[in-house]
Each structure stands twice: as C-alpha cells, then as structure tokens.
Design a protein around this motif. Structure first.
Motif, PDB file in Angstrom:
ATOM      1  N   SER A  80      36.145  50.871  45.539  1.00  0.00           N
ATOM      2  CA  SER A  80      36.092  50.281  44.203  1.00  0.00           C
ATOM      3  C   SER A  80      35.398  48.921  44.224  1.00  0.00           C
ATOM      4  N   ARG A  82      36.413  46.325  42.838  1.00  0.00           N
ATOM      5  CA  ARG A  82      37.428  45.293  43.050  1.00  0.00           C
ATOM      6  C   ARG A  82      37.587  44.971  44.529  1.00  0.00           C
ATOM      7  N   THR A 232      26.701  42.609  35.349  1.00  0.00           N
ATOM      8  CA  THR A 232      28.024  43.141  34.996  1.00  0.00           C
ATOM      9  C   THR A 232      28.488  42.512  33.687  1.00  0.00           C
ATOM     10  N   PRO A 233      29.058  43.290  32.769  1.00  0.00           N
ATOM     11  CA  PRO A 233      29.543  42.712  31.508  1.00  0.00           C
ATOM     12  C   PRO A 233      30.451  41.515  31.751  1.00  0.00           C
ATOM     13  N   HIS A 234      30.280  40.489  30.938  1.00  0.00           N
ATOM     14  CA  HIS A 234      31.010  39.246  31.126  1.00  0.00           C
ATOM     15  C   HIS A 234      32.518  39.445  31.124  1.00  0.00           C
ATOM     16  N   LYS A 235      33.000  40.272  30.190  1.00  0.00           N
ATOM     17  CA  LYS A 235      34.443  40.481  30.095  1.00  0.00           C
ATOM     18  C   LYS A 235      35.005  41.103  31.363  1.00  0.00           C
ATOM     19  N   VAL A 236      34.250  42.018  31.960  1.00  0.00           N
ATOM     20  CA  VAL A 236      34.704  42.647  33.194  1.00  0.00           C
ATOM     21  C   VAL A 236      34.791  41.618  34.317  1.00  0.00           C
ATOM     22  N   VAL A 237      33.763  40.802  34.445  1.00  0.00           N
ATOM     23  CA  VAL A 237      33.737  39.794  35.506  1.00  0.00           C
ATOM     24  C   VAL A 237      34.877  38.797  35.329  1.00  0.00           C
ATOM     25  N   ASN A 239      37.760  39.222  33.735  1.00  0.00           N
ATOM     26  CA  ASN A 239      39.037  39.866  34.017  1.00  0.00           C
ATOM     27  C   ASN A 239      39.269  40.022  35.516  1.00  0.00           C
ATOM     28  N   GLU A 240      38.206  40.385  36.242  1.00  0.00           N
ATOM     29  CA  GLU A 240      38.331  40.549  37.688  1.00  0.00           C
ATOM     30  C   GLU A 240      38.611  39.215  38.376  1.00  0.00           C
TER      31      GLU A 240
END
Length: 282
Positions: A80, A82, A232-237, A239-240
C-alpha cells in the motif's frame, strides 16, 4: 530498518457508574518514534516501550480495538502507498539524525546484507496495523483488565518491532520500495525550498524546539514533496500526513500538521499540484 514499536490504542466507551476502583494505562506517544533512527538489528528485538503507568482516574471503560490488517500482496509483502510513506518517514528521520543524504541512506538500507541465520516470519505482517494510533491514558476497571491489556500491548509491540526492524525487501514489495524512493528523491530536491516555507507556517513553539520536532518536520517535508511531485490529491496527502502524526508523534502534532499543510496548499501550491513561483505579496 529503523522503527519504533507503536503504542496501541483502546478507545474508551461509556459505561455505567460504579464504585469499583479504576486504573489508567498511560501510553506515552514519544516512545513510538524513539527508535526510528536505530540501525536494523540482526534479529527482531522485544518492545522498548516504557512501562505502563497505573493510577486512579474517573470512571470509564475501554472498547475493543478495531481490527485492521495491513495490505499485503501475493508475495506476502506490504503493497500500500501508506507503507511507502511510513518507510519514507523512517528513512527521513534517520537521515536527519545522522546528517546523511536521504536517498543514499535509503539505498544503503535496501542493499544491506542480512545477518547469517536471520529468519523473518511473514505471518507478523498480517498482524501489523498501519492504523494503530496513540492516544490519551486508558482507564480500566480492575488490575486483571490492566494486566490483560498490558500483556496484549507488549505482544503487539513485539510484533511491530519484528516487522519494522526486518530488512525492507522482506517487508515491502517493489511498488512500495519504488514509491518510497521517489518520495525521498522529491524530498531531497525540494528540501531547501520547503525549509523556507515550513519556517513561515509552523508555530513559534516548534521553531523554539526544532530538534524535538524533527519527526514532525519530516512529515511536512514528505507531504509537501508528494503534493508537488507526484500529483496526489491534496486531501489524500494531508490525511496521510495527519495519520502518520497520530501514529508516531504526540500532543497536538496532528492538528498542527493539518493546519500547516492546508496553508501550504492555499498559499504555495497551484491547481496542478506544483509549487507556485515565489512572489512577494502586496
């Protein structure tokens, strides 16, 4: 590989009032990142977590931890994104402490030879949880409950130490290793530019104690590098990055990192995901 055994979280749930004495299990979050820069041992080591503290808090009862297994592929390795970010964070943190180049350190760790006779049990990967977050003190009702949770916590921590101290090629598949290296290359290339930005957006308390915030600053560097280089979409980055802070940092770090990255997106990243040209604001 460098890593810290992660503290386990048991979320308290509501319970009826009672006269029973209650006990607190304190899970100090800084312990989670303390061994990140340690060189990989020849064999897995037991947890180095500080002993759990028992005290007498107000009534509450714990709920069971949510079951969540790490994502593994057919080869039995983590696959993954992550896992790639987690590995990149470990290398970045170790590189900062050693004063080494992050990419060279990554390559050195990947190519390191295993000690003769070393055997890694891949079954540990199925019990490893990338979503194991630290939290505040945990309250339990009896000494028996405290001992049971302490024992489980020690087993989980030993399992995570086994996983995170193993040679990377035994734990991560080629996709994760490649993505992690790409993130570190981006971190290295954008380091100087992002240092200036980070200095403007982090709170003064972090500026006053930069050595104590190396881990948090590494998370910011990795997130900013991913936003501006990987698309990578900002929201994903974000959140990670917040999840990494929850896992390895303490206190209000997740909230601060969330705010810093949102400011970074607003003021320094355009809609294509690249750094805006540095222009003085009126």
């Amino acid at each position: 590989m460098e890593a810290a055994p992660a503290a386990r979280t048991f979320s308290p749930s509501s319970s009826s009032a009672g006269a029973r004495p209650r006990h607190t299990l304190a899970y100090p979050a800084p312990q989670r990142a303390r061994a990140l820069a340690a060189p990989p041992p020849s064999r897995a080591v037991a947890s180095s977590r500080a002993p759990l503290v028992v005290s007498s808090p107000p009534p509450a009862s714990p709920g069971p931890p949510a079951a969540a297994h790490a994502k593994v592929d057919r080869s039995g390795r983590f696959c993954s994104p992550r896992a790639a970010r987690e590995l990149a964070l470990m290398i970045s943190y170790a590189a900062c402490l050693e004063g080494a180049d992050v990419v060279r350190l990554f390559d050195r760790r990947i190519s390191a030879r295993r000690e003769p006779g070393y055997v890694f049990d891949k079954a540990c990967l199925l019990s490893y949880n990338h979503m194991s977050f630290g939290g505040g003190p945990l309250e339990v009702g009896t000494e028996e409950e405290a001992e049971k949770l302490t024992s489980q916590n020690e087993k989980d921590s030993a399992n995570e130490a086994e996983v995170l101290s193993a040679p990377p090629k035994l734990v991560y598949n080629n996709f994760v290793l490649r993505l992690s290296r790409e993130l570190l290359v981006a971190v290295a290339s954008g380091w100087d530019k992002h240092v200036d930005i980070i200095d403007k957006i982090i709170p003064q308390t972090w500026k006053d104690e930069p050595v104590a915030r190396i881990l948090e600053l590494c998370i910011l560097h990795i997130a900013m590098a991913e936003m501006t280089s990987k698309g990578t979409p900002h929201k994903v980055v974000i959140n990670e990055a917040v999840d990494l802070a929850k896992r390895f940092c303490d206190g209000g770090a997740p909230r601060v990192i969330n705010g810093c990255l949102r400011t970074f997106v607003k003021d320094h990243v355009d809609i294509t995901g690249t750094n805006q040209a540095a222009e003085p604001k009126a």
